[in-house]
Write an enzyme that holds these catalytic residues in place. Structure first.
Site, PDB file in Angstrom:
ATOM      1  CE  LYS A  98       3.374  -0.263   4.568  1.00 13.87           C
ATOM      2  NZ  LYS A  98       2.746   0.294   3.409  1.00 13.87           N
TER       3      LYS A  98
ATOM      4  CD  GLU B  64      -2.648   1.392   2.391  1.00 17.89           C
ATOM      5  OE1 GLU B  64      -2.407   0.917   3.575  1.00 17.89           O
ATOM      6  OE2 GLU B  64      -3.472   2.186   2.436  1.00 17.89           O
TER       7      GLU B  64
ATOM      8  NE  ARG C 120       4.813  -8.020  10.233  1.00 15.60           N
ATOM      9  CZ  ARG C 120       3.592  -7.403   9.635  1.00 15.60           C
ATOM     10  NH1 ARG C 120       2.618  -7.989  10.086  1.00 15.60           N
ATOM     11  NH2 ARG C 120       3.607  -6.472   8.939  1.00 15.60           N
TER      12      ARG C 120
END
Length: 563
Positions: free
Chosen positions: A271, A36, A261
């Site tokens: 983020k 994104e 992850r």
RNA sequence: UGCCCCGUCGUCCAAUGGCAGGACAUGCGGCUUUGGACCGCAGAAUCGUGGUUCGAAUCCACGCGGGGCAACCA
């Protein structure tokens, strides 16, 4: 040095190999990297990029770069650009460049299709009501009073949502599944919401935006993706992913596979948190060399190869795992060791006067750029003269056992220079060591004694008269604790920032040879660490060097030990 | 607490019913014109309890532990 390992076979590659063997998808393996554009890419994304692009490369497949830009409130063209730059810098080129926002029309068609099939409805509850009526993990939800609207009414409402007739939040499109479903995600999943918000690419042409669950799997399907790789927290979303691609009628639709992850000690990789570090001024920007962003690591001096080797070495699995910082540093050093020239830089200068070296005279010594075990060649002249600087740390008046460097009466080798012996210690009125008086042995030019005598230590140095001033930026971990995401009650990650994560040395002394090198040059400062000239703040005649990583330091370890 | 995922050296990853192995880290030694690099050696693990099996890290059951899911974020 780390040698190339046999091809990594993680559980995902096993599945892809199986796809190929069985012809399951009737097409070559296809993956996608779907960021994104609401922030910069970080080292965790590097793992995902290596996986997705790596699989495409290894299996003769394709990998797309797709921007999952379905939330107009947070996304920006600036991030789209940085993401492309970072992917390329890592060494990958996408087969297709796509934007979920280009799929809004197709997605809308599927929305109408679902409504017509009776598989979706327009809900007009408030946000609050929707949340409450979803139930909890232990209690089933309750049906919306709007759940049984007729197909015609739903279609009419959906078209008017699309036409922009309603304010934000008035209605929402939901899948009609089961409000008592044990998987929370499946309790009539929200598909589209009204947002009168300018989208960075679509402007104000769309008053409704798809949500992640609605957009992601279908976008994969549009692109013919075979395996949709994502992180563990999307496990529960897999069910709606499959529900949607099937309801939309795709044949051989993509399948989602989840992997763990990356979590790295002493850093944060969310983020949201990285954005706060930038916005609240804890760092100088997304490319601050202390940031775990690709841009930050690049500016710090990490190479794409080093980063790739690391990302490959940590492996891919389904178990949530934290990686030690030492592992990362190892792969950074391992790559730099084999490629960068060595030069001499004195971080904390201590003056040395060679009392038997003629005043006003000097000479050029030839110094190899690479040690014997690095298969690269090249050398530079290094000026030598009566007055030198050595590292303050390399002298001790009362040396402990195992201190191999300079001390009163002791002889050491100046790297590529001469043997010197310390004869006097000159102190100021406060008792601080001001300078050292030494003698040099003219017979040891280049560093070898014709009589075969040995010295225990070799230290680096620069000629005082010829040295350049340089600014050094010594970076260290950004946080003081291994896991800033897991803190005691009442503490947050900004409370455990390392106050010494950046130490600026304004006046280091460096050999003049580097003055001619282009910005962005990488070096090993012998015995100190790997450095790169800062591409932003370096000035002609006043270079700024970022420390990428220190050298392994056995002496520091010894020193730290009791006894 | 309902559903789902996951438990192998300190850390990360292998072993796909048949000798638990590699990397990082650690310790010791060698080599060295970087206390770097390199080389050698060492210590170090199958969460527990039952079961299936000639044989279980692997399959089954039950525990225990960790993680995810209750944004109109992704």
């Amino acid at each position: 040095m780390t040698h190339a390992a046999p091809p990594k076979r993680d559980f995902i590659r096993e599945l892809v190999a199986e796809d190929v063997a069985t012809g399951r998808f009737h097409r070559a393996p296809a993956t996608r990297f779907p960021p994104e554009p609401n922030g910069y890419l970080h080292i965790g994304h590097a793992k995902s990029i290596l996986l997705n692009f790596g699989i495409a490369r290894e299996f003769d497949g394709r990998c797309n770069l797709r921007f999952d830009d379905t939330n107009p409130a947070t996304e920006d063209m600036r991030y789209v650009e940085s993401i492309q730059e970072d992917v390329r810098w890592l060494g990958f080129e996408w087969d297709g460049l796509f934007f979920a926002s280009d799929y809004f029309e197709k997605l809308y068609e599927i929305a109408e299709l679902l409504v017509k099939k009776g598989k979706a409805y327009v809900d007009s509850q408030s946000e609050e009501e929707i949340r409450t009526n979803r139930g909890t993990v232990t209690t089933p939800g309750v049906d919306s009073p709007y759940r049984n609207r007729s197909v015609d009414e739903n279609l009419d409402l959906l078209r008017r949502m699309r036409a922009g007739e309603f304010p934000d939040g008035a209605h929402v499109l939901r899948a009609k599944i089961d409000m008592a479903h044990p998987n929370m995600i499946m309790r009539d999943t929200l598909l589209m919401r009204i947002r009168h918000f300018d989208h960075y690419r679509r402007g104000d042409t769309w008053p409704i935006y798809p949500l992640y669950d609605f957009a992601h799997g279908l976008s994969d399907a549009f692109e013919g993706i075979t395996r949709s790789l994502c992180t563990l927290e999307f496990k529960d979303n897999r069910e709606i992913y499959e529900w949607l691609v099937n309801e939309a009628g795709f044949e051989n639709p993509p399948t989602q596979i989840e992997f763990a992850r990356l979590e790295l000690d002493y850093t944060v990789l969310s983020k949201r948190k990285l954005l706060r570090l930038v916005n609240e001024g804890f760092v100088s920007g997304w490319d601050d060399p202390r940031m775990p962003t690709i841009a930050g690591l690049r500016r710090r001096g990490v190479t794409p190869e080093g980063l790739r080797n690391f990302a490959e070495a940590i492996g891919v699995a389904r178990k949530p795992a934290r990686t030690e910082l030492a592992t990362f540093e190892h792969y950074v050093r391992d790559d730099l060791n084999m490629r960068v020239p060595r030069v001499m830089c004195v971080v904390n200068p201590l003056k040395v006067v060679l009392t038997n070296y003629p005043e006003g005279e000097g000479e050029q010594l030839e110094a190899s750029y690479y040690p014997h075990d690095v298969p690269l060649t090249g050398s530079r002249p290094v000026p030598f003269s009566r007055e030198l600087y050595i590292e303050r740390e390399d002298f001790m008046e009362n040396p402990p056992k195992k201190f191999f460097r300079l001390a009163p009466g002791r002889e050491v080798r100046l790297r590529y220079g001469y043997f010197i012996t310390c004869t006097d210690v000159v102190k100021d009125s406060a008792g601080e060591i001001e300078e050292l008086r030494c003698t040099y042995d003219p017979a040891t030019r280049g560093g070898d004694a014709p009589d075969g005598r040995k010295v225990q230590g070799t230290i680096h140095w620069v000629s005082a008269r010829h040295a350049l001033d340089a600014e050094l930026r010594l970076y260290d971990k950004l946080f003081t604790v291994p896991n800033p995401d897991d803190l005691p009650e009442g503490q947050e990650f900004t409370d455990v920032l390392n106050p010494n994560s950046l130490v600026v040395v304004p006046n280091a002394k460096i050999e003049p040879s580097v003055g001619a090198d282009p910005v962005g040059s990488r070096y090993q400062f012998e015995r100190t660490g790997y450095f790169m000239t800062d591409p932003v703040d370096s000035r002609e005649g006043r270079p700024v060097f970022n420390r990428t990583v220190t050298l392994r330091d056995t002496w520091a370890k010894l020193k730290g030990q009791p006894g």
